[in-house]
Scaffold this motif. Structure first.
Motif, PDB file in Angstrom:
ATOM      1  N   HIS A 245       0.839  -1.211   0.000  1.00 55.31           N
ATOM      2  CA  HIS A 245       0.000   0.000   0.000  1.00 55.31           C
ATOM      3  C   HIS A 245       0.864   1.246   0.000  1.00 55.31           C
ATOM      4  O   HIS A 245       0.657   2.165  -0.797  1.00 55.31           O
ATOM      5  CB  HIS A 245      -0.901   0.005   1.238  1.00 55.31           C
ATOM      6  CG  HIS A 245      -2.095  -0.892   1.061  1.00 55.31           C
ATOM      7  ND1 HIS A 245      -2.852  -0.895  -0.082  1.00 55.31           N
ATOM      8  CD2 HIS A 245      -2.632  -1.828   1.884  1.00 55.31           C
ATOM      9  CE1 HIS A 245      -3.822  -1.797   0.032  1.00 55.31           C
ATOM     10  NE2 HIS A 245      -3.697  -2.394   1.226  1.00 55.31           N
ATOM     11  N   ALA A 246       1.884   1.192   0.919  1.00 52.27           N
ATOM     12  CA  ALA A 246       2.753   2.365   1.045  1.00 52.27           C
ATOM     13  C   ALA A 246       3.487   2.626  -0.260  1.00 52.27           C
ATOM     14  O   ALA A 246       3.551   3.759  -0.752  1.00 52.27           O
ATOM     15  CB  ALA A 246       3.749   2.146   2.180  1.00 52.27           C
ATOM     16  N   ARG A 247       3.994   1.507  -0.850  1.00 51.74           N
ATOM     17  CA  ARG A 247       4.776   1.645  -2.084  1.00 51.74           C
ATOM     18  C   ARG A 247       3.884   2.140  -3.224  1.00 51.74           C
ATOM     19  O   ARG A 247       4.276   2.986  -4.018  1.00 51.74           O
ATOM     20  CB  ARG A 247       5.379   0.286  -2.443  1.00 51.74           C
ATOM     21  CG  ARG A 247       6.352   0.313  -3.541  1.00 51.74           C
ATOM     22  CD  ARG A 247       7.732   0.787  -3.081  1.00 51.74           C
ATOM     23  NE  ARG A 247       8.579   1.053  -4.245  1.00 51.74           N
ATOM     24  CZ  ARG A 247       8.871   2.262  -4.690  1.00 51.74           C
ATOM     25  NH1 ARG A 247       8.441   3.336  -4.053  1.00 51.74           N
ATOM     26  NH2 ARG A 247       9.624   2.427  -5.749  1.00 51.74           N
ATOM     27  N   THR A 248       2.635   1.596  -3.266  1.00 50.45           N
ATOM     28  CA  THR A 248       1.705   2.021  -4.314  1.00 50.45           C
ATOM     29  C   THR A 248       1.435   3.517  -4.188  1.00 50.45           C
ATOM     30  O   THR A 248       1.446   4.255  -5.182  1.00 50.45           O
ATOM     31  CB  THR A 248       0.380   1.239  -4.201  1.00 50.45           C
ATOM     32  OG1 THR A 248       0.694  -0.124  -4.068  1.00 50.45           O
ATOM     33  CG2 THR A 248      -0.494   1.438  -5.410  1.00 50.45           C
ATOM     34  N   ALA A 249       1.224   3.952  -2.921  1.00 53.51           N
ATOM     35  CA  ALA A 249       0.961   5.375  -2.704  1.00 53.51           C
ATOM     36  C   ALA A 249       2.168   6.193  -3.159  1.00 53.51           C
ATOM     37  O   ALA A 249       2.021   7.207  -3.859  1.00 53.51           O
ATOM     38  CB  ALA A 249       0.680   5.619  -1.225  1.00 53.51           C
ATOM     39  N   GLU A 250       3.375   5.689  -2.781  1.00 51.46           N
ATOM     40  CA  GLU A 250       4.601   6.397  -3.177  1.00 51.46           C
ATOM     41  C   GLU A 250       4.694   6.495  -4.696  1.00 51.46           C
ATOM     42  O   GLU A 250       5.017   7.548  -5.257  1.00 51.46           O
ATOM     43  CB  GLU A 250       5.833   5.631  -2.682  1.00 51.46           C
ATOM     44  CG  GLU A 250       6.315   6.048  -1.316  1.00 51.46           C
ATOM     45  CD  GLU A 250       7.420   5.126  -0.829  1.00 51.46           C
ATOM     46  OE1 GLU A 250       8.224   4.673  -1.667  1.00 51.46           O
ATOM     47  OE2 GLU A 250       7.456   4.836   0.373  1.00 51.46           O
ATOM     48  N   MET A 251       4.389   5.335  -5.347  1.00 49.93           N
ATOM     49  CA  MET A 251       4.503   5.296  -6.805  1.00 49.93           C
ATOM     50  C   MET A 251       3.496   6.227  -7.457  1.00 49.93           C
ATOM     51  O   MET A 251       3.813   6.915  -8.438  1.00 49.93           O
ATOM     52  CB  MET A 251       4.333   3.872  -7.319  1.00 49.93           C
ATOM     53  CG  MET A 251       5.613   3.078  -7.176  1.00 49.93           C
ATOM     54  SD  MET A 251       5.385   1.361  -7.449  1.00 49.93           S
ATOM     55  CE  MET A 251       5.152   1.334  -9.184  1.00 49.93           C
ATOM     56  N   GLN A 252       2.273   6.253  -6.878  1.00 51.90           N
ATOM     57  CA  GLN A 252       1.266   7.142  -7.460  1.00 51.90           C
ATOM     58  C   GLN A 252       1.721   8.591  -7.346  1.00 51.90           C
ATOM     59  O   GLN A 252       1.577   9.384  -8.279  1.00 51.90           O
ATOM     60  CB  GLN A 252      -0.067   6.943  -6.739  1.00 51.90           C
ATOM     61  CG  GLN A 252      -0.848   5.794  -7.366  1.00 51.90           C
ATOM     62  CD  GLN A 252      -2.020   5.374  -6.537  1.00 51.90           C
ATOM     63  OE1 GLN A 252      -2.164   5.801  -5.396  1.00 51.90           O
ATOM     64  NE2 GLN A 252      -2.834   4.494  -7.076  1.00 51.90           N
ATOM     65  N   GLU A 253       2.307   8.868  -6.154  1.00 50.99           N
ATOM     66  CA  GLU A 253       2.812  10.224  -5.927  1.00 50.99           C
ATOM     67  C   GLU A 253       3.904  10.546  -6.941  1.00 50.99           C
ATOM     68  O   GLU A 253       3.916  11.614  -7.564  1.00 50.99           O
ATOM     69  CB  GLU A 253       3.397  10.263  -4.519  1.00 50.99           C
ATOM     70  CG  GLU A 253       3.336  11.642  -3.876  1.00 50.99           C
ATOM     71  CD  GLU A 253       3.806  11.524  -2.435  1.00 50.99           C
ATOM     72  OE1 GLU A 253       4.888  12.036  -2.153  1.00 50.99           O
ATOM     73  OE2 GLU A 253       3.106  10.871  -1.632  1.00 50.99           O
ATOM     74  N   GLU A 254       4.804   9.536  -7.127  1.00 48.01           N
ATOM     75  CA  GLU A 254       5.934   9.706  -8.042  1.00 48.01           C
ATOM     76  C   GLU A 254       5.421   9.914  -9.470  1.00 48.01           C
ATOM     77  O   GLU A 254       5.897  10.782 -10.204  1.00 48.01           O
ATOM     78  CB  GLU A 254       6.822   8.447  -7.942  1.00 48.01           C
ATOM     79  CG  GLU A 254       7.996   8.369  -8.899  1.00 48.01           C
ATOM     80  CD  GLU A 254       9.111   9.346  -8.548  1.00 48.01           C
ATOM     81  OE1 GLU A 254       9.078   9.866  -7.417  1.00 48.01           O
ATOM     82  OE2 GLU A 254       9.971   9.588  -9.415  1.00 48.01           O
ATOM     83  N   ILE A 255       4.392   9.089  -9.822  1.00 46.54           N
ATOM     84  CA  ILE A 255       3.830   9.210 -11.182  1.00 46.54           C
ATOM     85  C   ILE A 255       3.221  10.594 -11.376  1.00 46.54           C
ATOM     86  O   ILE A 255       3.472  11.258 -12.387  1.00 46.54           O
ATOM     87  CB  ILE A 255       2.785   8.091 -11.435  1.00 46.54           C
ATOM     88  CG1 ILE A 255       3.503   6.743 -11.544  1.00 46.54           C
ATOM     89  CG2 ILE A 255       1.983   8.355 -12.697  1.00 46.54           C
ATOM     90  CD1 ILE A 255       2.591   5.556 -11.504  1.00 46.54           C
ATOM     91  N   SER A 256       2.479  11.052 -10.347  1.00 46.33           N
ATOM     92  CA  SER A 256       1.863  12.375 -10.473  1.00 46.33           C
ATOM     93  C   SER A 256       2.939  13.442 -10.613  1.00 46.33           C
ATOM     94  O   SER A 256       2.831  14.360 -11.433  1.00 46.33           O
ATOM     95  CB  SER A 256       1.024  12.716  -9.238  1.00 46.33           C
ATOM     96  OG  SER A 256       0.261  11.635  -8.877  1.00 46.33           O
ATOM     97  N   ARG A 257       4.029  13.237  -9.798  1.00 45.46           N
ATOM     98  CA  ARG A 257       5.116  14.221  -9.845  1.00 45.46           C
ATOM     99  C   ARG A 257       5.747  14.236 -11.243  1.00 45.46           C
ATOM    100  O   ARG A 257       5.979  15.287 -11.828  1.00 45.46           O
ATOM    101  CB  ARG A 257       6.161  13.850  -8.793  1.00 45.46           C
ATOM    102  CG  ARG A 257       7.066  15.000  -8.379  1.00 45.46           C
ATOM    103  CD  ARG A 257       8.029  14.566  -7.306  1.00 45.46           C
ATOM    104  NE  ARG A 257       8.862  13.449  -7.726  1.00 45.46           N
ATOM    105  CZ  ARG A 257       9.893  13.538  -8.552  1.00 45.46           C
ATOM    106  NH1 ARG A 257      10.228  14.705  -9.041  1.00 45.46           N
ATOM    107  NH2 ARG A 257      10.594  12.483  -8.906  1.00 45.46           N
ATOM    108  N   ARG A 258       5.954  13.005 -11.769  1.00 48.20           N
ATOM    109  CA  ARG A 258       6.591  12.925 -13.088  1.00 48.20           C
ATOM    110  C   ARG A 258       5.699  13.506 -14.174  1.00 48.20           C
ATOM    111  O   ARG A 258       6.177  14.156 -15.106  1.00 48.20           O
ATOM    112  CB  ARG A 258       6.921  11.472 -13.430  1.00 48.20           C
ATOM    113  CG  ARG A 258       8.129  11.013 -12.669  1.00 48.20           C
ATOM    114  CD  ARG A 258       8.627   9.703 -13.132  1.00 48.20           C
ATOM    115  NE  ARG A 258       9.706   9.273 -12.273  1.00 48.20           N
ATOM    116  CZ  ARG A 258      10.455   8.226 -12.492  1.00 48.20           C
ATOM    117  NH1 ARG A 258      10.239   7.499 -13.537  1.00 48.20           N
ATOM    118  NH2 ARG A 258      11.416   7.904 -11.672  1.00 48.20           N
TER     119      ARG A 258
END
Ligand code: ADP
Length: 516
Positions: A245-258
């Motif tokens: 969950h944490a990693r998915t949230a991080e990745m979503q954040e990263e994707i949004s940032r990118r």
């Protein structure tokens, strides 16, 4: 009976069968041997008694004393096992007889001298002789009770030994059970429990030494490891979902940032492209605007030079003319470069002869080379005389730039312009163009940069040789637009070689050459 399943049953059975069986066999062999030895011994003693009695009856037989014979026979009643005795004279007539049991029968046939076992009795016959003459015969019969008593005693001993052996075996089995089978059974039970319950906390208790103790301690250590790993696994599993969950949230954040960065980049790129386009348009317009008055200035300078001028005025006018030429070259270069950069350069497609283009370049530069005291060689493959379709003016521009540079950067030696046919097919031809000089050369680190716009290998170059740093940038792009690659190889102080290959479609034979 079902076969023994547990190791304890198997070992107990094995010990009982092997130990008990061995003891039993030994005892039985011993009893049999003893039985036959006892019979032999008993028969020998019986024979001796018969000898002794026979010799005591010698006299009564000689005198035919029946009373004395009866008394002598009665004496055997004192012998416990003697059951019957009979004395016969030489004719076989009974002289005296003793029987302890009324149903006892004397044998009818002749009884041998050697004692023999017959039924329930031991029998022996003794011939009583005097000087070789037979006086009579003594027949004795004894019962077998001493032998039976001895056998019974032996059987009791055998049974006692067997029982003792079984007791020892039982004690031995208990020791084995305690030291070997017991621990193995507890190991098996622990394994069963671990397998069925999946409970890795199960351990076996062991105070034993030796291999079995080692086995049990090894088992416990192994289970410690398994339990530790199981705990870690469980913990990892418990945290896995959390981590996912944490990693998915991080990745979503990263994707949004990118995505945001990408959008920003696209915006910046669009802005940069727009700025570049504006700059190119501006440069193109400006260059074009400057060219017209500049051509006028040069034309005026030419006219001025044709008019009568003083030496000083002529000198100034020539300087003016050269500066104008230089400026015109610069403006033309900028115009070409901006056209190429903004993709506005259109290549012409017309029939021309590459060999003639090269010849034109040679003619253009031959006077300059001669003036500079340089050898200018021209090498054209005769196979290159045919006509092809392409932009002769742009090809000439590239070759002019390369030859011009070669002459500019060479003080002694020679410059060679070479044209070779590389390959030929029915519809197209590939040509190899090469310009070589023996000039100052280019440092290896600079060789990549000379194709960039406004770049010169050495900053002192512009001072010494002039130039804009645009010629090679334009040439490289022109060659690429025509489908080739402009390459360089150079050695500092020894010279430089520029080359490229271009493929052109072959012109229909009827087409007239556009360039001569
Ligand atoms: P420029 O107008 O300065 O000649 P170019 O783009 O034609 O501009 O050349 C770029 C630089 O490459 C030159 O300034 C020079 O340093 C180097 N160069 C080009 N051709 C040669 C050559 N034949 N020999 C040595 N250096 C060369």
């Amino acid at each position: 009976m079902s076969p023994p399943s547990s190791i304890r049953q198997k070992i107990t059975l094995l010990l009982t069968l092997s130990g008990g069986g061995a003891v039993l066999v030994v005892c039985l062999v011993f009893a049999i041997v003893d039985h036959f030895e006892a019979r032999r011994q008993y028969a020998r003693e019986f024979g001796l008694q018969a000898d002794h009695l026979g010799s005591s009856l010698h006299a009564v037989l000689m005198f035919g004393d029946a009373r004395g014979a009866q008394q002598a026979l009665d004496a055997i009643e004192s012998l416990p096992h003697m059951m019957a005795a009979r004395l016969e004279d030489a004719r076989g007539e009974r002289l005296a007889e003793v029987r302890r049991a009324s149903d006892l029968e004397f044998p009818v046939e002749r009884v041998p001298e050697q004692p023999r076992y017959a039924g329930r009795f031991l029998e022996v016959g003794r011939s009583i002789d005097h000087d070789g003459e037979r006086l009579g015969t003594l027949i004795l019969m004894a019962d077998l009770s001493p032998l039976q008593a001895r056998s019974s005693r032996l059987m009791i001993i055998v049974l006692a030994v067997f029982a003792l052996a079984m007791v020892i075996i039982a004690a031995f089995a208990r020791t084995i059970r305690r030291d070997i089978t017991g621990p193995i059974e507890s190991l098996a039970a622990a394994s069963r429990e671990i397998t069925s319950q999946r409970d890795f906390r199960v351990r076996v208790e062991s105070t034993l030494g030796g291999e079995v103790g080692q086995l049990m301690r090894g088992f416990n250590e192994m289970m410690n490891t398994v339990q530790r790993q199981d705990d870690e696994l469980r913990e990892a599993r418990d945290h896995l979902e959390e981590r996912v969950h944490a990693r998915t949230a991080e990745m979503q954040e990263e994707i949004s940032r990118r995505i945001a960065v990408e959008r920003e980049l696209i915006r910046a790129r669009d802005a940069a492209e727009a700025a570049t386009r504006a700059k190119a348009d501006f440069l193109a317009n400006m260059s074009h605007e400057i060219r017209t008055p500049l051509v006028g200035v040069i034309g005026m300078a030419d006219l001025l030079m044709d008019s009568p001028l003083s030496a000083e005025q002529m000198d100034h006018t020539e300087t003016l003319r050269e500066a104008g030429d230089h400026l015109l070259t610069l403006v033309t270069d900028i115009l070409d470069f901006t056209k190429i950069e903004s993709n506005k350069l259109e290549l012409e497609v017309a029939s021309f002869s590459p060999a003639q283009v090269c010849e034109g370049v040679r003619r253009l530069f031959a006077p300059r080379a001669a003036e500079a005291g340089l050898e200018f060689d021209f090498s054209i493959d005769p196979a290159c005389n045919g006509l092809v379709l392409g932009d002769a003016a742009r090809l000439r521009q590239v070759l002019t730039n390369l030859v011009s540079n070669a002459l500019k950067f060479t003080t002694e030696g020679r410059v060679v312009l070479r044209l070779e046919a590389e390959s030929e097919a029915r519809d197209y031809r590939t040509y190899h163009f090469e310009v070589t000089d023996t000039g100052i050369g280019i440092e290896p680190s600079q060789q990549q940069h000379i194709f960039e716009s406004f770049t010169q290998a050495d900053t002192s170059t512009s001072r010494q040789y002039g130039g804009t740093g645009l010629g090679l940038a334009i040439s490289k792009r022109l060659v690429e637009r025509m489908g080739g690659h402009l390459r360089v190889s150079s050695e500092l102080g020894k010279g430089t070689r520029f080359w490229f290959s271009l493929t052109f479609d072959v012109t229909e034979p009827s087409t007239e050459p556009a360039v001569s």
